[in-house]
Design a protein around this motif. Structure first.
Motif, PDB file in Angstrom:
ATOM      1  N   ARG A  85      -8.481 -58.387  12.510  1.00 29.92           N
ATOM      2  CA  ARG A  85      -9.451 -59.513  12.142  1.00 29.92           C
ATOM      3  C   ARG A  85      -8.606 -60.292  10.670  1.00 29.92           C
ATOM      4  O   ARG A  85      -8.519 -61.246  10.643  1.00 29.92           O
ATOM      5  CB  ARG A  85     -10.577 -58.999  11.797  1.00 29.92           C
ATOM      6  CG  ARG A  85     -11.466 -60.340  11.265  1.00 29.92           C
ATOM      7  CD  ARG A  85     -12.884 -59.823  11.305  1.00 29.92           C
ATOM      8  NE  ARG A  85     -13.165 -58.738  10.056  1.00 29.92           N
ATOM      9  CZ  ARG A  85     -13.413 -59.198   8.680  1.00 29.92           C
ATOM     10  NH1 ARG A  85     -13.327 -60.422   8.549  1.00 29.92           N
ATOM     11  NH2 ARG A  85     -13.516 -58.301   7.770  1.00 29.92           N
ATOM     12  N   GLN A  86      -8.162 -59.249   9.622  1.00 27.02           N
ATOM     13  CA  GLN A  86      -7.947 -59.668   8.503  1.00 27.02           C
ATOM     14  C   GLN A  86      -6.610 -60.391   8.561  1.00 27.02           C
ATOM     15  O   GLN A  86      -6.256 -61.410   7.977  1.00 27.02           O
ATOM     16  CB  GLN A  86      -7.775 -58.482   7.226  1.00 27.02           C
ATOM     17  CG  GLN A  86      -8.992 -58.026   6.955  1.00 27.02           C
ATOM     18  CD  GLN A  86      -8.732 -56.964   6.092  1.00 27.02           C
ATOM     19  OE1 GLN A  86      -7.613 -56.308   5.805  1.00 27.02           O
ATOM     20  NE2 GLN A  86      -9.568 -56.536   5.145  1.00 27.02           N
ATOM     21  N   GLU A  89      -7.217 -63.613  10.310  1.00 26.25           N
ATOM     22  CA  GLU A  89      -8.023 -64.843   9.200  1.00 26.25           C
ATOM     23  C   GLU A  89      -6.641 -65.118   8.056  1.00 26.25           C
ATOM     24  O   GLU A  89      -6.793 -66.314   7.853  1.00 26.25           O
ATOM     25  CB  GLU A  89      -9.135 -63.920   8.475  1.00 26.25           C
ATOM     26  CG  GLU A  89     -10.262 -63.815   9.484  1.00 26.25           C
ATOM     27  CD  GLU A  89     -11.450 -63.221   8.823  1.00 26.25           C
ATOM     28  OE1 GLU A  89     -11.325 -62.570   7.679  1.00 26.25           O
ATOM     29  OE2 GLU A  89     -12.588 -63.179   9.210  1.00 26.25           O
ATOM     30  N   LYS A  93      -5.925 -69.045   6.958  1.00 27.07           N
ATOM     31  CA  LYS A  93      -6.226 -69.297   5.398  1.00 27.07           C
ATOM     32  C   LYS A  93      -4.969 -69.976   4.962  1.00 27.07           C
ATOM     33  O   LYS A  93      -5.083 -70.974   4.363  1.00 27.07           O
ATOM     34  CB  LYS A  93      -6.780 -68.445   4.690  1.00 27.07           C
ATOM     35  CG  LYS A  93      -8.130 -67.729   4.975  1.00 27.07           C
ATOM     36  CD  LYS A  93      -8.436 -66.512   4.088  1.00 27.07           C
ATOM     37  CE  LYS A  93     -10.014 -65.766   4.588  1.00 27.07           C
ATOM     38  NZ  LYS A  93     -10.415 -64.728   3.618  1.00 27.07           N
TER      39      LYS A  93
END
Length: 222
Positions: A85-86, A89, A93
């Motif tokens: 997930r990081q 993301e 971003k």
């Protein structure tokens, strides 16, 4: 000098405020476990990252966009293939920041269309696709776009490692010189990959990226 070269240098400069300084993309997990502790061990990780995740995910997505694959389809593939997930993301971003900056500094009809798709929620806005749209609109040849993107990512990660491990600045430059060979090999490999290769990378990299989310103390967002 080709008309796109100075623009490409600006686009890949580490001073471009995409937020890359805030992401380790998983190497901080290895630092926390003392697997990465010095120049040599980070060099091993960086080589694996360039030859696997950057090659089979970001680099291949850039190539497919240059070849005319639908950007919405590629955006969805990246969202699906970036399992941690990081990291997913982080890609979004930094991609959104690049879309914002590109719209001001490198505007084009193609970039405007991608921004519209992202703004209306039909795409996430991943970093390699935002970069590829800008680079292609500037007339950057594919092999140069790939080399620039991959090496810029390696540079950002090395700068972050210099702070986090920590390493000396000279060590960082030695690591980048070594990374250049991995980037060159990746640029040669990417044109020969197939759609079935997309997202094929080491489970170890993905597991470390997933574990980072639950790491007790950390400097980076991913």
């Amino acid at each position: 000098m080709s008309g796109y070269q100075l623009a490409l240098q600006q686009l890949t400069d580490s001073a471009l405020p995409t937020g890359a300084f805030a992401h380790s993309l998983g190497f901080e997990t290895y630092v926390d476990a003392s697997v990465i502790a010095d120049e040599a061990s980070f060099g091993v990780w960086l080589s694996a990252f360039v030859s696997q995740q950057l090659t089979y995910s970001d680099g291949l997505a850039i190539r497919f966009l240059y070849e005319g694959v639908d950007i919405g389809e590629l955006d969805a593939l990246l969202s699906a293939s970036l399992l941690p997930r990081q990291v997913r993301e982080a890609s979004v971003k930094m991609g959104l920041r690049l879309l914002e900056i590109g719209g001001e500094v490198f505007p084009s009809a193609e970039l405007g269309l991608y921004r519209d798709v992202v703004t209306t929620g039909r795409a996430a806005g991943h970093q390699p696709l935002a970069f590829a749209v800008v680079a292609r609109s500037l007339g950057v040849p594919l092999h140069e776009a790939l080399a620039a993107y991959l090496f810029a990512t390696a540079t950002s990660l090395t700068q972050n490692a210099v702070r986090a491990i920590p390493l000396g600045q000279n060590a960082g430059q030695r690591l980048l010189r070594q990374a250049a060979a991995d980037v060159a090999a990746a640029v040669e490999r990417i044109p020969h990959l197939t759609p079935d290769d997309f997202g094929a990378l080491s489970p170890g990299l993905e597991i470390s990226q997933m574990r980072h989310e639950r790491q007790r103390a950390r400097m980076f967002m991913s």
